[in-house]
Design a protein around this motif. Structure first.
Motif: not given
Length: 394
Positions: A96, A99-100, A324, A328, A367, A370, A386, A391-392
């Motif tokens: 995660l 990903t961000v 993650p 959430y 989701y 960001f 995901t 979902k990001i």
């Protein structure tokens, strides 16, 4: 015994006169976190916390009952050290974070203003509010990390006075207020028979099986606290069911207390070359092993049975934000006003507003946003990556 080198951030004053610390690892973005989050917390959030600190601390003492150790509000800073453990790599969270952007999990930012962010670590920092001196929270950046308990071992090995010690994991969040939890620890500190105190949370056997460590306890969930009789690491479902109290297991969280005497005995052993809290070759000082070991030595060290030497407080809301899906769940709870009570009201309002904009439920697909875009389209959500069922959207 040779102890690995530590680099101290904020070296203006001797750490002996400070009461709140955060242990970080240079390998895991420790210096960036120290300057970007801890220093920012000290400058931006701490001054507002300070306006109510004395009043809240005084109330804690009144509710807990003054004792021989904590008799006045200033004793929380003078006689107790609060350590936040935040030096881990966050391996469960890595996908995660990458990903961000290339973040350590505790530094993952949520925008709460044009030039302001809130981070996972800020929630743990706020938990130490009763113990923070005027200098603020002191980062300890380790160049050579040696396990989850290593920053504490190294701090005391450096000759700093050993004190009653409260420890909090930097990726854990608690629904109970810092005031309520500090009141519990104050009662334990003032009880000469108590040398270990842990905070647990009720979870069903299905929730804890193979996921969380379970505390074996005697007593009822309705008690002020329960006695600790032992530990069970990530049990199988049938074992978890057998350990249930009032239908629930008591999952172990990352918040606990070790008495000054317990820490002194433990450090005496470590200084003499005896290490009974080693996890593996790279994690030679482990906090879970430290708690278990002190508990096992209660009769020998303190002349008290282990179950009498250790207490467990059960909280209603807690999340370990290592995954993650947990982030959430936490963010969704923040939308409702949970978990943010330790912050000043102005910051609470900003956090809640931000999380209202960033956490959504699209049909059955959770989701987190960001992105800074003013509008997000359905196809962006549909095509987002995901991670752990979340979902990001970036």
């Amino acid at each position: 015994m040779k102890i690995s080198n530590i680099s101290q951030v904020n070296q203006g004053n001797s750490p002996s006169f400070k009461a709140s610390f955060v242990g970080l690892s240079e390998k895991n973005l420790g210096r960036q976190i120290a300057s970007g989050i801890v220093d920012t917390f000290n400058r931006r959030i701490l001054p507002e916390i300070k306006t109510t600190q004395l009043q809240e601390a005084t109330q804690i003492i009144q509710n807990a009952g003054a004792g021989s150790v904590i008799a006045k509000a200033s004793d929380l800073q003078d006689k107790v050290n609060f350590f936040i453990l935040a030096g881990g790599s966050g391996s469960r969270f890595r996908e995660l974070a990458q990903t961000v952007g290339n973040y350590n999990k505790i530094s993952l930012p949520f925008k709460i203003g044009e030039k302001e962010d809130i981070h996972m670590l800020d929630f743990a920092l706020a938990k130490s509010k009763s113990f923070i001196g005027k200098e603020g929270i002191t980062p300890i950046v380790e160049e050579l990390p040696g396990g989850s308990f290593s920053s504490i071992v190294k701090h005391y090995s450096a000759g700093n006075p050993i004190k009653d010690t409260v420890v909090c994991c930097g990726d854990n969040v608690f629904g109970d207020s810092a005031t309520s939890l500090t009141e519990f620890f104050t009662k334990m500190i003032n009880n000469p028979k108590k040398h270990v105190a842990l905070v647990g949370v009720g979870r069903t056997p299905e929730e804890v099986a193979k996921r969380f460590g379970v505390l074996k306890v005697s007593g009822s969930l309705n008690d002020e606290f329960m006695h600790l009789t032992g530990f069970q690491e990530k049990p199988e479902l049938e074992v978890a069911k057998a350990l249930a109290v009032d239908g629930q297991n008591i999952a172990n969280t990352g918040l606990f207390y070790l008495s000054k005497k317990a820490m002194t005995n433990l450090m005496d052993e470590i200084s003499s070359g005896i290490n009974n809290i080693k996890k593996n070759e790279s994690e030679v000082f482990d906090f879970a092993n430290a708690v278990k070991y002190v508990h096992s030595q209660a009769q020998k060290w303190f002349g008290v049975k282990p179950e009498e030497a250790a207490a467990v407080k059960v909280v209603k809301k807690w999340e370990d934000l290592g995954e993650p899906q947990a982030l959430y769940s936490f963010a969704n709870a923040v939308k409702k006003g949970d978990f943010i009570g330790d912050f000043p009201q102005t910051i609470q309002d900003k956090i809640r507003k931000s999380f209202n904009q960033r956490v959504h439920l699209d049909a059955k697909t959770p989701y987190i946003l960001f992105t800074e875009q003013p509008a997000v389209f359905g196809h962006q959500i549909q095509n987002a990556k995901t991670v752990d069922g979340v979902k990001i959207v970036v």
